[in-house]
Motif scaffolding. Structure first.
Motif, PDB file in Angstrom:
ATOM      1  N   UNK A 230       0.814  -1.319   0.037  1.00  0.00           N
ATOM      2  CA  UNK A 230       0.020   0.130  -0.082  1.00  0.00           C
ATOM      3  C   UNK A 230       0.832   1.316   0.018  1.00  0.00           C
ATOM      4  N   UNK A 231       1.889   1.292   0.795  1.00  0.00           N
ATOM      5  CA  UNK A 231       2.774   2.311   0.903  1.00  0.00           C
ATOM      6  C   UNK A 231       3.483   2.796  -0.400  1.00  0.00           C
ATOM      7  N   UNK A 232       4.001   1.650  -0.901  1.00  0.00           N
ATOM      8  CA  UNK A 232       5.016   2.028  -2.122  1.00  0.00           C
ATOM      9  C   UNK A 232       4.004   2.336  -3.343  1.00  0.00           C
ATOM     10  N   UNK A 236       4.502   5.691  -5.123  1.00  0.00           N
ATOM     11  CA  UNK A 236       4.857   5.759  -6.632  1.00  0.00           C
ATOM     12  C   UNK A 236       4.113   6.954  -7.091  1.00  0.00           C
ATOM     13  N   UNK A 237       2.854   7.327  -6.445  1.00  0.00           N
ATOM     14  CA  UNK A 237       2.261   8.450  -7.401  1.00  0.00           C
ATOM     15  C   UNK A 237       2.120   9.737  -7.098  1.00  0.00           C
ATOM     16  N   UNK A 248      13.076   5.444  -1.092  1.00  0.00           N
ATOM     17  CA  UNK A 248      11.961   4.939  -0.391  1.00  0.00           C
ATOM     18  C   UNK A 248      11.429   3.510  -0.652  1.00  0.00           C
ATOM     19  N   UNK A 249      11.352   2.898  -1.967  1.00  0.00           N
ATOM     20  CA  UNK A 249      11.053   1.496  -2.015  1.00  0.00           C
ATOM     21  C   UNK A 249      12.062   0.698  -1.736  1.00  0.00           C
ATOM     22  N   UNK A 250      13.242   1.030  -1.713  1.00  0.00           N
ATOM     23  CA  UNK A 250      14.434   0.169  -1.416  1.00  0.00           C
ATOM     24  C   UNK A 250      14.041  -0.200   0.326  1.00  0.00           C
ATOM     25  N   UNK A 251      13.796   1.029   1.064  1.00  0.00           N
ATOM     26  CA  UNK A 251      13.824   1.033   2.452  1.00  0.00           C
ATOM     27  C   UNK A 251      12.241   0.195   2.809  1.00  0.00           C
ATOM     28  N   UNK A 252      11.349   0.548   2.037  1.00  0.00           N
ATOM     29  CA  UNK A 252       9.761   0.009   2.579  1.00  0.00           C
ATOM     30  C   UNK A 252       9.928  -1.739   2.136  1.00  0.00           C
ATOM     31  N   UNK A 253      10.497  -2.065   1.044  1.00  0.00           N
ATOM     32  CA  UNK A 253      10.545  -3.403   0.671  1.00  0.00           C
ATOM     33  C   UNK A 253      11.332  -4.210   1.621  1.00  0.00           C
TER      34      UNK A 253
END
Length: 302
Positions: A230-232, A236-237, A248-253
């Motif tokens: 949900x966060x990524x 992304x938008x 940020x995607x690297x951190x959240x994944x």
């Protein structure tokens, strides 16, 4: 210790009751959250992960992957199947005494990873860059290996386990059928967690939590703390540069969100590896992956 477990159990039950009451009180929020989760699941997760899960499970059933060392096998299984397979395998190894508790924590610190298909295709679609998704994948896996250095068991000893010759159970068609069933079961578990955390996030939104935060990117990161997909997807938008999206995607994944922490803790239960251990490992993994991504985006033109 027993009293502590009773208190925790009561708190969990009370939280579940409040959550259920909130869903009844705000049925439109429940419906909206469920629909949003199902759309993400059906459009971005199932098409990518279901075929991968089926064929990876088929390989596991027909090939002797357990001949790999106990310190490598959990990572390979997690790489093939994604979250939370690493926690399940390590938990089983500790309970079977193929790994000590401390060694199990060390192995788990670098084996809690997701599959490359999810990162390269689903996350790539969310952030709008296939090249950026490759950097996210590199940061995720390299971050996992570096994370393992923080939890290395300096007193580890070689575990010797006896095992019989591997014989595939059933014929290939039967194994393929079981793989299909297992793949759909995994998809159902992912959907259930996605729905529950999406509804929870929407309830927090209804309560006005995100209205107090004017920054959409920060809101997306908070949502990613609970459920990474949900966060990524929301991040992304956001109107931010692709470099920031990749970091940020690297951190959240790599952190995975509390949804993944909960799934992993349930898989490793009764092994001695608790939710605090898993939460700490995922926090450090997320931080290291973000640092790696920051370094990489400065050398790659996206």
């Amino acid at each position: 210790m027993k009293d502590k477990k009773i208190i925790i159990n009561k708190l969990v039950v009370a939280a579940a009751f409040l959550f259920a009451f909130a869903m009844v009180l705000f049925p439109e929020v429940t419906e909206e959250g469920s629909k949003a989760a199902i759309i993400i699941w059906a459009n971005s997760i199932v098409p990518v992960l279901l075929p991968f899960f089926i064929f990876s499970d088929f390989i596991k059933r027909t090939g002797d992957l357990q001949k790999l060392p106990p310190r490598i096998y959990p990572f390979v299984m997690a790489f093939l199947s994604g979250y939370p397979m690493g926690a399940k395998v390590v938990g089983d190894y500790v309970k079977e005494e193929r790994l000590s508790l401390e060694e199990g924590k060390w192995v788990l610190s670098y084996s809690m990873v997701t599959g490359p298909a999810f990162i390269l295709f689903t996350i790539g679609e969310f952030i709008g860059s296939s090249k950026g998704a490759v950097i996210v994948a590199i940061a995720h896996y390299l971050g996992g290996l570096l994370n393992g250095m923080l939890y290395i068991d300096i007193n580890r000893t070689k575990k010797i386990s006896t095992r019989t010759k591997f014989v595939p159970k059933g014929d290939y068609l039967e194994n393929f059928t079981y793989a299909i069933t297992g793949g759909f079961k995994a998809m159902a578990i992912i959907l259930a967690y996605l729905i529950m955390f999406t509804i929870g996030i929407n309830l927090l939104d209804k309560a006005g939590l995100f209205d107090m935060i004017s920054n959409n990117t920060l809101c997306a990161c908070i949502k990613g703390f609970f459920e990474m997909t949900v966060g990524i997807n929301q991040m992304g938008m956001c109107n931010i540069g692709i470099n920031m999206k990749v970091v940020l995607a690297s951190m959240m994944v790599s952190f995975g969100g509390m949804s993944i922490v909960g799934q992993s803790a349930s898989m490793a239960r009764k092994s001695g590896i608790g939710i605090k251990d898993i939460f700490t490992m995922k926090v450090t993994h997320g931080i290291i992956a973000a640092i790696v991504a920051v370094i990489l985006v400065n050398f790659v033109v996206l």
